[in-house]
Scaffold this active site. Structure first.
Site, short mmCIF file in Angstrom:
data_model
loop_
_atom_site.label_atom_id
_atom_site.label_comp_id
_atom_site.label_asym_id
_atom_site.label_seq_id
_atom_site.Cartn_x
_atom_site.Cartn_y
_atom_site.Cartn_z
N GLY A 1 0.84 -1.18 0.00
CA GLY A 1 0.00 0.00 0.00
C GLY A 1 0.88 1.23 0.00
N GLN B 1 3.01 10.15 0.92
CA GLN B 1 4.31 9.48 1.06
C GLN B 1 5.25 9.79 -0.09
OE1 GLN B 1 2.34 5.47 2.06
NE2 GLN B 1 4.23 5.41 3.24
N CYS C 1 5.66 0.32 7.57
CA CYS C 1 5.30 1.49 6.75
C CYS C 1 6.52 1.84 5.93
CB CYS C 1 4.91 2.66 7.66
SG CYS C 1 4.47 4.15 6.73
N LEU C 2 6.31 2.05 4.62
CA LEU C 2 7.45 2.36 3.76
C LEU C 2 8.12 3.68 4.15
CD1 LEU C 2 5.93 1.28 0.31
CD2 LEU C 2 7.64 0.06 1.68
N HIS D 1 -4.65 1.78 7.50
CA HIS D 1 -3.29 2.33 7.56
C HIS D 1 -3.11 3.42 6.49
CE1 HIS D 1 1.23 1.86 8.04
NE2 HIS D 1 1.13 2.50 6.89
N GLU D 2 -3.50 3.10 5.25
CA GLU D 2 -3.32 4.07 4.16
C GLU D 2 -4.24 5.28 4.34
OE1 GLU D 2 -0.75 3.65 2.55
OE2 GLU D 2 -0.48 1.54 3.05
N HIS E 1 -2.76 7.86 6.55
CA HIS E 1 -1.78 8.75 5.91
C HIS E 1 -2.47 10.00 5.34
CE1 HIS E 1 2.02 6.67 6.19
NE2 HIS E 1 1.54 5.55 5.68
#
Ligand code: NI
Length: 163
Positions: free
Chosen positions: A45, A50, A93-94, A135-136, A139
């Site tokens: 994701g 991001q 998380c990236l 989660h996304e 963001h």
């Protein structure tokens, strides 16, 4: 195009994102870039902030690591009807490399969104799909996993992140 992924605590990761007004070439390029960057990372994701774009868009493909790719784009997503049942699972998380945090989330949610062709969709998600979407979605509100942790857990994970 693969875009650089911003790392926490980049200020762009703490901003509330603005709704997408029109699905134009800029938005189409953003979605292409998000997917390409997500697969390259590799991740399941990725949200627009991001890569430094403060727009309410995220992409997800929760199962591609186990099979064929199923790229999905979510524009102006909304989450409703969170289940009373909760689940707690490890989340990476990236934007926070090498940190895994146990986050409590609703076990199921209803996600509604606009697709790239302008059509609107509603889907009930459960399990990992529900975790990933929550989660996304966070963001887009400027929330990262650290913000969901009790302060003592946050302190120790932040300490290891900055070490
Ligand atoms: Ni993330």
């Amino acid at each position: 195009m693969i875009r650089p992924i911003l790392l926490w605590p980049d200020p762009a990761l703490s901003q509330k994102c603005a709704p997408v007004a029109d699905i134009d070439d800029e938005v189409r390029t953003l979605c292409d870039d998000l997917l390409e960057t997500m697969y390259d990372a590799p991740g399941r994701g990725l949200a627009a902030p991001q890569i430094g774009v403060l727009a309410r868009v995220f992409v997800m493909d929760t199962k591609w690591k186990e099979g064929a790719r199923d790229p999905r784009v979510f524009i102006n997503p909304k989450i409703t009807q969170p289940s009373k049942a909760r689940q707690t699972g490890p989340e990476g998380c990236l934007s926070i490399p090498d940190v895994t945090a146990d986050i409590e989330r609703a076990e199921a949610i209803t996600l509604s969104w606009t697709a790239l062709d302008g059509s609107t969709h509603v889907e009930r998600l459960a399990g990992f799909d529900a975790i990933c979407a929550q989660h996304e979605f966070d963001h887009l509100e400027g929330i990262v996993t650290f913000d969901r942790l009790p302060s003592h857990q946050r302190q120790s994970l932040e300490a290891s992140y900055f070490a």
